[in-house]
Scaffold this motif. Structure first.
Motif, mmCIF file in Angstrom:
data_model
loop_
_atom_site.group_PDB
_atom_site.id
_atom_site.type_symbol
_atom_site.label_atom_id
_atom_site.label_comp_id
_atom_site.label_asym_id
_atom_site.label_seq_id
_atom_site.Cartn_x
_atom_site.Cartn_y
_atom_site.Cartn_z
ATOM 1 N N SER A 113 55.501 4.702 123.438
ATOM 2 C CA SER A 113 54.136 5.118 124.376
ATOM 3 C C SER A 113 53.250 4.056 124.280
ATOM 4 N N VAL A 114 53.557 3.001 123.317
ATOM 5 C CA VAL A 114 52.391 1.833 123.380
ATOM 6 C C VAL A 114 53.279 1.176 124.400
ATOM 7 N N ILE A 115 54.513 0.852 124.451
ATOM 8 C CA ILE A 115 54.840 0.035 125.385
ATOM 9 C C ILE A 115 54.615 0.634 126.821
ATOM 10 N N LEU A 116 54.905 1.788 127.136
ATOM 11 C CA LEU A 116 54.723 2.429 128.266
ATOM 12 C C LEU A 116 53.186 2.166 128.675
ATOM 13 N N HIS A 117 52.258 2.309 127.921
ATOM 14 C CA HIS A 117 50.777 2.243 128.356
ATOM 15 C C HIS A 117 50.410 0.874 128.577
ATOM 16 N N LEU A 118 51.125 -0.004 127.824
ATOM 17 C CA LEU A 118 50.826 -1.589 127.983
ATOM 18 C C LEU A 118 51.491 -2.054 129.648
ATOM 19 N N PHE A 119 52.339 -1.401 129.839
ATOM 20 C CA PHE A 119 53.128 -1.592 131.430
ATOM 21 C C PHE A 119 52.005 -0.984 132.292
ATOM 22 N N ALA A 120 51.648 0.172 131.912
ATOM 23 C CA ALA A 120 50.660 1.112 132.997
ATOM 24 C C ALA A 120 49.488 0.058 133.107
#
Length: 125
Positions: A113-120
């Motif tokens: 989730s952290v990686i996903l939101h960093l990409f977003a």
């Protein structure tokens, strides 16, 4: 070969549908653990959030497009990650995920989730 007969009266059909829905709801409330119910409610919230974002995009405006794409992509990605977490912690799924503990599944979910939101966030520009 037996054919299942359906009720011919619309009120009988409605009563049968209501009875099955009631049974489904009672079984869900009694057999599903609280943590899985919490995941289900968060899945519903994310789904509704995605629907509202898409409706806003279609009905009002698409400007700025990258903000919509980042927000909607984040919503869809979070839904997929959460559905995977639910599949791993749901009761009766121990045979499929026996090598992964529930704590490990939650830690993997948090990291992804952290990686996903960093990409977003990076996609927003």
């Amino acid at each position: 070969m037996s054919v299942k007969q359906t009720p011919s009266n619309p009120t009988q059909s409605s009563d049968a549908l209501q009875s099955s829905f009631q049974t489904l709801l009672e079984n869900y409330q009694t057999t599903i653990p609280a943590r899985v119910k919490l995941i289900d409610s968060f899945l519903l919230f994310i789904f509704l959030s995605g629907v509202l974002q898409f409706a806003y995009r279609v009905l009002v405006t698409s400007y700025p497009f990258y903000a919509f794409a980042g927000g909607f992509g984040s919503t869809v990605g979070q839904f997929v990650l959460l559905a995977g977490l639910r599949a791993q912690v749901a009761p009766g799924r121990d045979g499929e995920f026996k090598e992964v503990s529930q704590e490990r599944a939650f830690a993997d979910f948090c990291a992804a989730s952290v990686i996903l939101h960093l990409f977003a966030f990076n996609f927003l520009g």
